[in-house]
Design a protein around this motif. Structure first.
Motif, PDB file in Angstrom:
ATOM      1  N   ILE A 237      -4.805   3.306  -8.654  1.00  0.00           N
ATOM      2  CA  ILE A 237      -5.948   3.397  -7.560  1.00  0.00           C
ATOM      3  C   ILE A 237      -6.658   2.035  -7.394  1.00  0.00           C
ATOM      4  O   ILE A 237      -6.671   1.663  -6.427  1.00  0.00           O
TER       5      ILE A 237
ATOM      6  N   TYR B 162      -4.488  -0.265  -5.427  1.00  0.00           N
ATOM      7  CA  TYR B 162      -4.770   0.259  -4.088  1.00  0.00           C
ATOM      8  C   TYR B 162      -5.927  -0.241  -3.309  1.00  0.00           C
ATOM      9  O   TYR B 162      -5.881  -0.875  -2.425  1.00  0.00           O
TER      10      TYR B 162
ATOM     11  N   LEU C  76       0.748  -1.185   0.010  1.00  0.00           N
ATOM     12  CA  LEU C  76      -0.045  -0.022  -0.121  1.00  0.00           C
ATOM     13  C   LEU C  76       0.994   1.287   0.167  1.00  0.00           C
ATOM     14  O   LEU C  76       0.451   2.165  -0.611  1.00  0.00           O
ATOM     15  N   ALA C  77       1.814   1.316   0.699  1.00  0.00           N
ATOM     16  CA  ALA C  77       2.820   2.393   0.747  1.00  0.00           C
ATOM     17  C   ALA C  77       3.381   2.498  -0.583  1.00  0.00           C
ATOM     18  O   ALA C  77       3.783   3.563  -0.903  1.00  0.00           O
TER      19      ALA C  77
ATOM     20  N   GLN D 174       0.887   3.895  -3.149  1.00  0.00           N
ATOM     21  CA  GLN D 174       0.690   5.458  -2.598  1.00  0.00           C
ATOM     22  C   GLN D 174       1.659   6.104  -3.191  1.00  0.00           C
ATOM     23  O   GLN D 174       1.409   7.116  -3.988  1.00  0.00           O
TER      24      GLN D 174
ATOM     25  N   ILE E  86       1.311   6.461  -6.969  1.00  0.00           N
ATOM     26  CA  ILE E  86       0.167   7.240  -7.353  1.00  0.00           C
ATOM     27  C   ILE E  86       0.561   8.735  -7.280  1.00  0.00           C
ATOM     28  O   ILE E  86       0.083   9.341  -8.378  1.00  0.00           O
TER      29      ILE E  86
END
Length: 64
Positions: free
Chosen positions: A44, A47, A17-18, A21, A24
């Motif tokens: 996204i 994610y 997730l990090a 992010q 993104i």
């Protein structure tokens, strides 16, 4: 699933997730007229899928 497995998978998902992010944000900040290296909407989606996996993992590990 054993607690250790849940913790390892949870940690891996949080790292993913990090990373997503950061990717993104990196691909959303481009100069007008430039094309991003990766499609932010696809990132996204990835994610969201990872968040869903983490939520499911957390729910499965929670005692009832």
């Amino acid at each position: 699933m054993k607690l250790a497995e849940v913790l390892i998978k949870g940690s891996d998902l949080q790292k993913r997730l990090a990373q997503l992010q950061a990717r993104i944000v990196e691909n959303a900040r481009i100069q007008e007229g430039d094309v991003p290296a990766e499609d932010p909407l696809v990132l996204i989606g990835e994610y969201r899928d990872s968040v869903d996996q983490l939520v499911g993992l957390t729910r499965s590990a929670t005692p009832k």
